[in-house]
Design a protein around this motif. Structure first.
Motif, PDB file in Angstrom:
ATOM      1  N   ILE A  56       0.680  -1.278  -0.121  1.00  0.00           N
ATOM      2  CA  ILE A  56      -0.029  -0.037   0.066  1.00  0.00           C
ATOM      3  C   ILE A  56       0.722   1.403   0.107  1.00  0.00           C
ATOM      4  N   GLN A 101       2.408   1.717  -3.599  1.00  0.00           N
ATOM      5  CA  GLN A 101       1.213   1.882  -4.505  1.00  0.00           C
ATOM      6  C   GLN A 101       0.812   3.462  -4.392  1.00  0.00           C
ATOM      7  N   ALA A 102       0.612   3.893  -3.151  1.00  0.00           N
ATOM      8  CA  ALA A 102       0.190   5.142  -2.650  1.00  0.00           C
ATOM      9  C   ALA A 102       1.064   6.254  -3.237  1.00  0.00           C
ATOM     10  N   GLN A 126       0.808   6.925  -6.703  1.00  0.00           N
ATOM     11  CA  GLN A 126      -0.601   7.320  -6.878  1.00  0.00           C
ATOM     12  C   GLN A 126      -1.114   6.217  -7.783  1.00  0.00           C
ATOM     13  N   LEU A 146      -5.019   1.146  -4.686  1.00  0.00           N
ATOM     14  CA  LEU A 146      -4.508   0.414  -3.488  1.00  0.00           C
ATOM     15  C   LEU A 146      -5.580  -0.600  -3.098  1.00  0.00           C
ATOM     16  N   LYS A 185      -6.444   2.609   5.550  1.00  0.00           N
ATOM     17  CA  LYS A 185      -6.737   4.138   5.857  1.00  0.00           C
ATOM     18  C   LYS A 185      -5.861   4.857   6.633  1.00  0.00           C
ATOM     19  N   CYS A 228      -2.821   5.895   4.757  1.00  0.00           N
ATOM     20  CA  CYS A 228      -3.288   6.977   3.977  1.00  0.00           C
ATOM     21  C   CYS A 228      -3.074   8.397   4.688  1.00  0.00           C
ATOM     22  N   ASN A 278      -0.897  11.423   4.063  1.00  0.00           N
ATOM     23  CA  ASN A 278      -1.269  12.882   3.884  1.00  0.00           C
ATOM     24  C   ASN A 278      -0.346  13.702   4.615  1.00  0.00           C
ATOM     25  N   TYR A 289      -4.876  10.355  -0.280  1.00  0.00           N
ATOM     26  CA  TYR A 289      -4.491   9.187  -0.537  1.00  0.00           C
ATOM     27  C   TYR A 289      -5.603   8.067  -0.431  1.00  0.00           C
ATOM     28  N   GLN A 290      -6.759   8.275   0.125  1.00  0.00           N
ATOM     29  CA  GLN A 290      -7.773   7.503   0.535  1.00  0.00           C
ATOM     30  C   GLN A 290      -8.640   7.181  -0.759  1.00  0.00           C
ATOM     31  N   LEU A 317      -7.521   6.384  -3.444  1.00  0.00           N
ATOM     32  CA  LEU A 317      -6.934   5.472  -4.554  1.00  0.00           C
ATOM     33  C   LEU A 317      -7.222   4.220  -3.862  1.00  0.00           C
TER      34      LEU A 317
END
Length: 355
Positions: A204, A207-208, A211, A214, A264, A267, A271, A281-282, A284
């Motif tokens: 995660i 990936q985040a 961008q 997720l 979460k 994310c 942030n 980011y959430q 995604l």
């Protein structure tokens, strides 16, 4: 312990354990690892800088090699991390898991028994074989079920879990049949530095930062108990030093979280640490087709190791996760080295995420 043979010391938990043991510079560590896809070259390079460290590329299934290592190095203990460990890959190719986790452990135990039986009485009494296993051998829990204890019946539901359950039974049998001084530990989901990004948390994060979607299996409400890897390694050292022969110790982080809650929280940290104006980011988060036979909940009761050996986790999930995210942010070269075409193809196959 003056000499430790660590099998699978190039992997995630094994490498963290080797780093931790070197806080005691008097301990020499022999690392036997066959270097699968999950053994990272940057991790091996960092390990190679450690004093009193010796690396041997090889397989626990190779009895001639293990015999030679035991005779050459005369270890006081063996810590067996060597295993194929990813459930998704066990579903795709179960035979690899059976070969390493079952046959490999059986051959390692037999080779160790022959070595141990020839030691003199003081060495024989001091010797230890620590087998690292998983809570997945216990199966799946309902929402209100009590957490797994050391007496919970085994009920593995994936090829990975079944292979680890088999290896646990072999370790138990070698203690009861031959007297080999073994201890088994069953841990919950580990996270932290040096984890290959096929597992949820590093996946995660990677990936985040790019961008990219997720991916979360099913509804994201599968529950796991999360254990910071350094806490796990401290528990293993505690078991090595004070554990009772023939016993099993459950090791957990006292941190039950749904997969969705974990994603979460990652994310939210990103942030804060890597803010992008107007972007969360959430956004995604992407739900994908569930894994076959996906266990709903794992939870570890680690009262025994706390009561008998005095260990408990030092990190909360929030403190451990922050350290983990910060490590991956500072070690992007390590992450980028994993981002090969094979890795991208695996993401596409597992989650439908196109490179």
């Amino acid at each position: 312990m003056n000499q430790l043979l660590v099998t699978g010391g190039g992997g995630f938990i094994g490498s963290n354990f080797v780093f931790l043991t070197q806080l005691n510079s008097n301990t020499a560590t022999i690392n036997l690892d066959k270097l699968t896809y999950a053994s990272h070259p940057h991790t091996l390079q960092a390990l190679s800088q450690i004093p009193n460290y010796h690396f041997i590329r090889g397989d626990i299934d190779d009895q001639n090699l293990v015999t030679r290592l035991l005779q050459d190095y005369q270890p006081d203990a063996i810590i067996n991390f060597a295993a194929e460990s990813h459930v998704d890959r066990s579903i795709a190719n179960p035979n690899e898991f059976i070969q390493t986790n079952v046959v490999g452990t059986a051959n390692l135990l037999e080779t160790t028994r022959l070595y141990w039986q020839e030691l003199d009485a003081p060495q024989k009494s001091a010797f230890r074989f620590i087998h690292i296993s998983t809570d997945e051998v216990y199966g799946s829990l309902g929402p209100q079920d009590p957490a797994f204890s050391e007496t919970t019946p085994y009920a593995p539901n994936s090829p990975y879990a079944a292979s680890k359950a088999s290896s646990d039974h072999l370790v138990r049998a070698y203690f009861h049949t031959y007297g080999l001084p073994t201890i088994t530990t069953n841990c919950s989901n580990n996270y932290g530095p040096y984890q290959f990004p096929e597992k949820l948390i590093p996946l995660i994060i990677a990936q985040a930062l790019n961008q990219q979607p997720l991916p979360i299996y099913g509804d994201g409400l599968n529950v796991r108990d999360w254990l910071y890897v350094e806490d796990h390694c401290r528990a293993i050292l505690t078991v090595l030093e004070r554990g009772e022969m023939g016993e099993t110790y459950n090791i957990g982080g006292n941190s039950e979280k749904t997969n969705l809650a974990v994603v979460k929280e990652i994310c939210e940290l990103l942030n804060e640490l890597v803010p992008k104006p107007g972007f969360d980011y959430q956004s995604l988060i992407t739900f994908v087709k569930d894994r076959p036979g996906h266990d709903r909940r794992y939870a570890i009761n680690c009262t025994k190791i706390k009561r008998e050996l005095g260990w408990q986790p030092q990190e909360t999930f929030s403190s451990g996760l922050r350290k983990t995210v910060q490590w991956y942010l500072k070690n992007q070269a390590w992450v980028n080295a994993v981002n090969t075409s094979d890795y991208q193809n695996w993401l596409a196959q597992q989650y439908g995420i196109k490179p």
